[in-house]
Design a protein around this motif. Structure first.
Motif, mmCIF file in Angstrom:
data_model
loop_
_atom_site.group_PDB
_atom_site.id
_atom_site.type_symbol
_atom_site.label_atom_id
_atom_site.label_comp_id
_atom_site.label_asym_id
_atom_site.label_seq_id
_atom_site.Cartn_x
_atom_site.Cartn_y
_atom_site.Cartn_z
ATOM 1 N N ALA A 94 0.852 -1.193 0.000
ATOM 2 C CA ALA A 94 0.000 0.000 0.000
ATOM 3 C C ALA A 94 0.882 1.236 0.000
ATOM 4 O O ALA A 94 2.119 1.149 0.071
ATOM 5 N N ALA A 95 0.242 2.390 -0.088
ATOM 6 C CA ALA A 95 0.987 3.644 -0.078
ATOM 7 C C ALA A 95 1.615 3.869 1.299
ATOM 8 O O ALA A 95 1.107 3.370 2.320
ATOM 9 N N PRO A 96 2.729 4.610 1.378
ATOM 10 C CA PRO A 96 3.348 4.901 2.676
ATOM 11 C C PRO A 96 2.345 5.566 3.614
ATOM 12 O O PRO A 96 1.530 6.404 3.210
ATOM 13 N N GLY A 97 2.381 5.184 4.873
ATOM 14 C CA GLY A 97 1.512 5.774 5.876
ATOM 15 C C GLY A 97 0.163 5.113 6.016
ATOM 16 O O GLY A 97 -0.607 5.436 6.927
ATOM 17 N N VAL A 98 -0.172 4.187 5.111
ATOM 18 C CA VAL A 98 -1.460 3.487 5.170
ATOM 19 C C VAL A 98 -1.320 2.254 6.058
ATOM 20 O O VAL A 98 -0.335 1.525 5.984
ATOM 21 N N GLY A 99 -2.314 2.042 6.915
ATOM 22 C CA GLY A 99 -2.306 0.874 7.782
ATOM 23 C C GLY A 99 -3.265 -0.189 7.293
ATOM 24 O O GLY A 99 -4.135 0.056 6.443
ATOM 25 N N ASP A 101 -5.769 -1.512 8.739
ATOM 26 C CA ASP A 101 -7.181 -1.293 9.057
ATOM 27 C C ASP A 101 -7.859 -0.315 8.113
ATOM 28 O O ASP A 101 -9.083 -0.175 8.116
ATOM 29 N N GLY A 102 -7.076 0.379 7.259
ATOM 30 C CA GLY A 102 -7.673 1.343 6.338
ATOM 31 C C GLY A 102 -7.927 0.790 4.953
ATOM 32 O O GLY A 102 -8.369 1.517 4.055
ATOM 33 N N ILE A 103 -7.661 -0.501 4.725
ATOM 34 C CA ILE A 103 -7.765 -1.069 3.381
ATOM 35 C C ILE A 103 -9.207 -1.447 3.069
ATOM 36 O O ILE A 103 -9.837 -2.237 3.779
ATOM 37 N N GLY A 104 -9.740 -0.870 1.976
ATOM 38 C CA GLY A 104 -11.092 -1.175 1.539
ATOM 39 C C GLY A 104 -11.143 -1.849 0.179
ATOM 40 O O GLY A 104 -12.181 -2.404 -0.215
ATOM 41 N N ARG A 105 -10.034 -1.821 -0.595
ATOM 42 C CA ARG A 105 -9.969 -2.445 -1.915
ATOM 43 C C ARG A 105 -8.616 -3.153 -2.050
ATOM 44 O O ARG A 105 -7.585 -2.588 -1.655
ATOM 45 N N VAL A 106 -8.617 -4.350 -2.618
ATOM 46 C CA VAL A 106 -7.373 -5.082 -2.870
ATOM 47 C C VAL A 106 -7.348 -5.485 -4.344
ATOM 48 O O VAL A 106 -8.262 -6.150 -4.830
ATOM 49 N N ALA A 145 -3.751 5.362 -8.755
ATOM 50 C CA ALA A 145 -5.058 5.736 -8.204
ATOM 51 C C ALA A 145 -4.941 6.731 -7.059
ATOM 52 O O ALA A 145 -5.861 7.520 -6.808
ATOM 53 N N ASP A 146 -3.817 6.704 -6.344
ATOM 54 C CA ASP A 146 -3.595 7.617 -5.220
ATOM 55 C C ASP A 146 -4.762 7.570 -4.233
ATOM 56 O O ASP A 146 -5.270 8.597 -3.779
ATOM 57 N N ASP A 147 -5.199 6.345 -3.939
ATOM 58 C CA ASP A 147 -6.321 6.127 -3.031
ATOM 59 C C ASP A 147 -5.793 5.386 -1.804
ATOM 60 O O ASP A 147 -5.365 4.235 -1.907
ATOM 61 N N PRO A 148 -5.779 6.003 -0.614
ATOM 62 C CA PRO A 148 -5.202 5.358 0.574
ATOM 63 C C PRO A 148 -5.945 4.100 1.018
ATOM 64 O O PRO A 148 -5.437 3.340 1.833
ATOM 65 N N SER A 149 -7.138 3.864 0.465
ATOM 66 C CA SER A 149 -7.860 2.643 0.850
ATOM 67 C C SER A 149 -7.501 1.460 -0.049
ATOM 68 O O SER A 149 -7.989 0.352 0.163
ATOM 69 N N CYS A 150 -6.653 1.716 -1.057
ATOM 70 C CA CYS A 150 -6.294 0.670 -2.016
ATOM 71 C C CYS A 150 -5.010 -0.027 -1.597
ATOM 72 O O CYS A 150 -4.060 0.618 -1.118
#
Length: 650
Positions: A94-99, A101-106, A145-150
């Motif tokens: 994932a993008a830096p800083g994303v944990g 628990d924040g993932i909504g799309r894989v 995509a620059d989407d932190p949930s991805c």
């Protein structure tokens, strides 16, 4: 050389390609070009834009890759030349800083999503799973995509490439999961046998799938050929009809494999050759290559811990391919000269030897002898161990004059007569006149050939050498059981009859040819001992009636003559056959589209050089002439390599 692979950079496919190139490629500057889809990579090879393509074939957990199988069913112009098995390790990126628990799309390739399904359910149960063309492509899409949930599932090393964070490693449900990749190039001569080979086939059975499948399996079981993989694939014509991808242990040049393929035709199946290649090259667990090559950064392959591989390299494209084609007479002359010198016969008679000893035995100057012998090794014609040269199994079988399976007679005539004729191809193309220097005013060489006993003998041996493999294939593939007699028109030394009669003891055969041929034919009879079932009849098929038989065979005969003679000979065959009889014509027939059987097209040019009116032709041409002569139910079928047979029934 440029090679295609399923991209983008960082895929497991790229890992497989780099590993294969380190084993097979002779070029220090190979370039690897990523493609977005498997069809795009394969099409680049078809268009000769890339030397070969690496694509995924199947995964140990989720089975086949449909795009690859579908790509191999289209046309007959691609062959597998290598396979690599890559252990796969997955990470969630994932993008830096994303944990977590924040993932909504894989995002990932469908196989990767399936292989990590258990981990995903336990750790990101609410995430939506979205397919991508590749694992590395999924990582790239997340960045774009620059989407932190991805997040993406890919190889761990891809994180460095795209500046991503590894949220979790080793997330696959099976730590032993592997993916099998295949390297595919345009159709050609397969890599040489290694002793650890696999052969891939595409077997078609028409509308008889339920009844024919047990027969297909029985062919390999009866022939003691190990069947390692069977995959049904829809024909696309009607529900419930299939073709079958089949893998077997062994090389197409191994007799058990070639016989099994021939037996498939006997049960009404059609087998398309997809390649013979070294099986199971196992790459190390996938890591991001530290020296990725791109279209702009040539990849300098390192040879760590071993010398440059001696396996057959994947041929190049563009300039390399054109130059190799233009200099194709170099390896041809190496082989022809070795036959002329009796190199293979000397090694068979006097035993293996080092370069100095072998050179003295053949009367060669030391300056070129070693290079000459090592060229034989590079071409797969000799083996060398500790400086000592010996025949390969193939050279011992086919290039030793003392063997009944010797095919060098054809090469002897090529060296002495045909090579000079081909030097005058430009003149032949401008004038349409033969260039053989043997015939009279009409350019027909046969009168001169058969007037000289020495030339007759050598020419007959050449014909035997060129017909041995086709004779064996015809003995195996034609349905002889319902016939009792066969006549071989233009029989030469009688190799066809001796082969067919040995395989089918219920048959009797007549060889029909000019009187000068009888001594060499009778020598074949003495060697093969067909128990009185094989006899010679002297005659001229241009002026005399053909002998009566239930099967009349023209083997490499019609192409010597112009169209009027071709038609006349087929009409004579019709008259010689009883009702229910069959005519069989075999040649190096040109494919109907006149694109792919290069040897057939070259043979037709050879007829331009060697005869006043001869030419080669397509199976469709031959079936048309047979129909004109009165034959029906005409059909064409491959025999051996570029040789095909056309059958017509009376």
């Amino acid at each position: 050389m440029e090679y295609a692979y399923l991209g983008p950079e960082g895929t497991f496919t790229e890992t497989a390609l780099h590993y294969a190139l380190s084993r097979f490629s002779p070029s220090p500057n190979a370039t690897c070009v990523p493609y977005a889809t498997v069809p795009a990579a394969l099409d680049a090879v078809r268009r000769a834009e890339r030397a070969a393509a690496m694509v995924p074939m199947e995964n140990s957990r989720k089975g086949v890759v449909p795009a690859t199988l579908e790509g191999l069913t289209v046309g007959g112009d691609l062959h597998i030349v290598a396979e690599v098995v890559v252990p796969v390790t997955f990470a969630l990126l994932a993008a830096p800083g994303v944990g977590l628990d924040g993932i909504g799309r894989v995002l990932s390739h469908p196989h990767a999503l399936a292989q990590c399904a258990g981990w995903l359910r336990r750790n990101v149960p609410g995430a939506r799973l979205e397919p991508a063309h590749s694992t590395a492509g999924a990582a790239r899409d997340v960045v774009v995509a620059d989407d932190p949930s991805c997040a993406a599932i890919a190889a761990p090393a891809v994180a460095d490439q795209y500046g991503m964070r590894v949220l979790a490693q080793d997330i696959g449900d099976d730590e032993n999961a592997v993916t099998r990749f295949v390297m595919v190039r345009r159709a050609g001569v397969p890599p040489a046998r290694t002793g650890r080979d696999r052969t891939s086939l595409l077997v078609s059975v028409g509308d008889r799938t339920p009844a024919a499948l047990p027969g297909i399996l029985s062919v390999f079981s009866t022939g003691r050929v190990n069947l390692t993989w069977v995959q049904a694939w829809p024909t696309g014509t009607r529900l419930g009809t299939y073709r079958f991808f089949v893998d077997v242990d062994g090389h197409i040049d191994d007799q058990p494999v070639s016989r099994a393929v021939a037996a498939l035709f006997d049960i009404g199946a059609e087998a398309r050759f997809l390649g013979s290649y070294p099986r199971g090259l196992a790459a190390e667990r996938a890591q991001r290559p530290d020296r990725v090559s791109s279209p702009h950064r040539p990849h300098p392959h390192r040879q760590e811990g071993h010398a440059l591989s001696t396996e057959q390299p994947v041929p190049g494209t563009a300039q390399d391919r054109i130059v190799q084609l233009g200099l194709g007479f170099w390896p041809a002359k190496v082989l022809l000269t070795a036959v002329e010198l009796g190199l293979y016969s000397d090694l068979a008679e006097h035993g293996p030897a080092d370069a100095a000893t072998l050179g003295k035995r053949l009367g060669l100057h030391p300056r070129g002898a070693r290079d000459f012998f090592d060229c034989q090794v590079a071409l797969g014609l000799l083996e060398r161990e500790d400086g000592v040269y010996r025949n390969t199994p193939d050279s011992a079988a086919f290039l030793d004059r003392a063997q009944d399976t010797y095919i060098g007679g054809l090469l002897e005539v090529a060296q002495e007569l045909w090579y000079r004729s081909w030097g005058n191809l430009t003149e032949a193309l401008r004038t349409g006149a033969p260039q053989n220097n043997l015939g009279g005013a009409d350019g027909n060489p046969f009168a001169a050939l058969y007037a000289d006993p020495e030339l007759t003998s050598r020419f007959q041996k050449a014909m035997t050498g060129g017909s041995l493999a086709a004779s064996q294939a015809l003995a195996a593939k034609f349905s002889w059981s319902k016939y009792s007699t066969v006549a071989d028109i233009g029989c030469s030394e009688g190799i066809l009859l001796s082969t067919v009669l040995a395989a089918h003891p219920h048959l009797t055969g007549i060889g029909f040819d000019l009187p000068a041929v009888e001594p060499t034919f009778e020598e074949t009879v003495r060697r093969s001992r067909p128990d009185g079932r094989m006899a010679f009849t002297a005659g001229n098929f241009l002026t005399d009636k053909l002998p009566s038989a239930e099967v009349v065979v023209f083997g490499r005969v019609l192409h010597d003559w112009d169209l009027d003679v071709k038609r006349m000979l087929l009409e004579k065959a019709y008259q010689a056959l009883p009702d229910g009889g069959t005519v069989v014509v075999y040649e190096s027939m040109i494919d109907d589209d006149r694109r792919t059987n290069t040897f057939g097209l070259l043979t037709s040019l050879h007829m331009l050089l060697e005869s006043p009116g001869g030419f080669d032709y397509t199976g469709a041409d031959c079936m048309g002439w047979m129909t004109e002569a009165g034959f029906n139910q005409c059909s064409a079928q491959p025999l051996d390599g570029p040789v095909s047979m056309v059958i017509g029934h009376k």
